[in-house]
Design an enzyme around this catalytic site. Structure first.
Site, PDB file in Angstrom:
ATOM      1  N   GLY A 171      37.575  44.854  43.055  1.00  9.04           N
ATOM      2  CA  GLY A 171      36.906  43.921  43.551  1.00  9.04           C
ATOM      3  C   GLY A 171      37.845  42.790  44.534  1.00  9.04           C
ATOM      4  O   GLY A 171      38.666  42.431  44.238  1.00  9.04           O
ATOM      5  N   THR A 172      37.411  43.046  45.940  1.00 11.25           N
ATOM      6  CA  THR A 172      38.164  42.250  47.056  1.00 11.25           C
ATOM      7  C   THR A 172      37.400  41.216  47.647  1.00 11.25           C
ATOM      8  O   THR A 172      37.467  40.626  48.698  1.00 11.25           O
ATOM      9  CB  THR A 172      38.512  43.097  47.992  1.00 11.25           C
TER      10      THR A 172
ATOM     11  N   CYS B 248      31.507  31.772  37.958  1.00  8.99           N
ATOM     12  CA  CYS B 248      32.019  32.166  36.315  1.00  8.99           C
ATOM     13  C   CYS B 248      31.946  31.110  35.366  1.00  8.99           C
ATOM     14  O   CYS B 248      31.955  31.518  34.148  1.00  8.99           O
ATOM     15  CB  CYS B 248      33.403  32.727  36.556  1.00  8.99           C
TER      16      CYS B 248
END
Length: 413
Positions: free
Chosen positions: A193-194, A58
């Site tokens: 999202g996991t 990110c």
């Protein structure tokens, strides 16, 4: 196989963009998914590249590798991204040689992270290199360099307070919720999202917000079910996304889709929502920010949080830099020795040949009955001594002659 001989450090490059000059939207155009990574590696040889890896998080997208020119790496990286190479080049930083190596150490330590000391970068680096290794793109140089970076990062983690406290992008999301939402226990939380970040965020919600009122959704339902069972929360299939967006008060998105997972139409007229997007590229449609019932926060906005923990970390930077300097010195020593390997091998071969010369046998008659293992040990001792001297003095030819002389002298005693 790449990396079998000593590499020219000046041909080692890093080209990348990060949060310092680009926002989340631009970084999203150059984010690399696993499928894109695999495709790029398959194309690498056609660009004249055989030792490289890509780090896409990110905070940054960076490509590390050996090339004649950095443009080879940039063109490869941008081959399948939404953003083009011209835009990337305008925004990118390009470093080579020792400057590139120093940058990699800083990244691995969390010194170059959007949140200082963010230790999540270590896991992301390991995954990136593992992927490239499995495809045959990590050679001896890269393997040793990455290991040195990881060792340095571990030493910094264990001996400084640079990563002290609980500040990371995922934890910053928890801080934001805590500071902006009252009555957390009564709120419905939806987590999409996991993966690594989603898992970390879910654990932080439970540990620091004291609630398990969390519903998980993941593209692969089995992964959501596994995490839900482990942490005592619930999960639902992805086809129930719209229903659970409607119910949720807080929505956290930690997916890695190429296009937005949550659209403005999902959120319109669905009650007040806090939506936190931890994804790069952004997985919440940007226009949803304009809805009066939606508060949308992305990774750049979260990373502006600056509390006492971060101030303490800043005080640890000089010590971290000193540790990095030690590990870089060790790495460069190793690389210098790699340059001498061909010479050392040649001398070892020559010493074995000398044992069969009549003049040597006449000078050292006892060697005819010497066991092979004893002879090999004697040769290795001479080679080790030669290597040590070559490391301290750049006199290869002199050391070659001295090694032969030492071998004959010790053999005649």
């Amino acid at each position: 196989m790449p990396g079998q001989s000593s590499k020219d450090i000046s041909k080692f490059f890093i080209a990348g963009i990060n949060y310092k000059k680009t926002d989340a939207a631009i970084r999203g155009k150059f984010a690399i998914s696993n499928d894109q990574y695999a495709s790029l590696l398959s194309l690498a040889p056609s660009y004249g590249l055989n030792e490289l890896f890509i780090l896409s998080t990110c905070n940054r997208t960076e490509i590390y590798g050996f090339a004649d020119q950095p443009d080879q790496l940039i063109q490869l990286l941008c081959h399948q991204t939404e953003g083009n190479a011209d835009t990337f080049s305008q925004l990118a930083y390009v470093k080579s040689g020792m400057s590139a190596i120093q940058h990699m150490f800083s990244v691995g330590a969390g010194l170059d992270s959007q949140i200082l000391g963010d230790y999540e970068i270590v896991g992301q680096l390991k995954v990136a290199v593992k992927f490239a290794r499995e495809k045959g793109f990590i050679g001896t140089f890269s393997e040793r360099l990455v290991n040195s970076v990881l060792q340095s990062s571990k030493a910094i983690k264990n001996n400084t307070g640079l990563s002290g406290g609980t500040v990371s992008v995922s934890f910053a999301a928890i801080q934001f919720i805590k500071e902006n939402i009252a009555d957390i226990a009564g709120k419905e939380i939806l987590l999409l999202g996991t993966g690594k970040i989603g898992r970390s965020t879910c654990k932080n919600i439970i540990d620091y917000l004291g609630t398990t009122n969390i519903t998980l959704i993941n593209r692969t339902q089995e992964k959501a079910a596994e995490l839900a069972f482990e942490l005592g929360v619930q999960y639902v299939p992805a086809d129930l996304l719209s229903d659970h967006i409607r119910r949720a008060d807080i929505i956290i998105v930690a997916t890695n889709a190429a296009t937005p997972t949550i659209l403005t139409s999902h959120l319109q007229d669905q009650g007040n929502k806090l939506v936190i997007d931890l994804s790069i590229p952004c997985n919440v449609e940007e226009s949803s920010r304009l809805l009066p019932n939606v508060q949308l926060v992305n990774v750049d906005e979260l990373s502006r949080i600056n509390d006492a923990t971060l101030q303490k970390r800043e005080a640890e930077v000089p010590l971290a830099l000193a540790i990095i300097e030690e590990h870089i010195a060790e790495f460069t020593d190793w690389h210098e020795m790699r340059k001498h390997v061909p010479v050392l091998k040649a001398v070892k071969t020559k010493l074995k040949e000398i044992q069969t010369f009549p003049s040597y046998i006449q000078l050292c008659p006892g060697t005819v009955t010497t066991r092979p293992v004893d002879s090999d040990l004697k040769i290795q001792r001479v080679i080790n001594g030669m290597a040590s001297k070559m490391r301290q003095q750049n006199t290869r030819g002199c050391q070659y002659i001295e090694a032969i002389n030492e071998f004959i002298t010790t053999g005649s005693n």
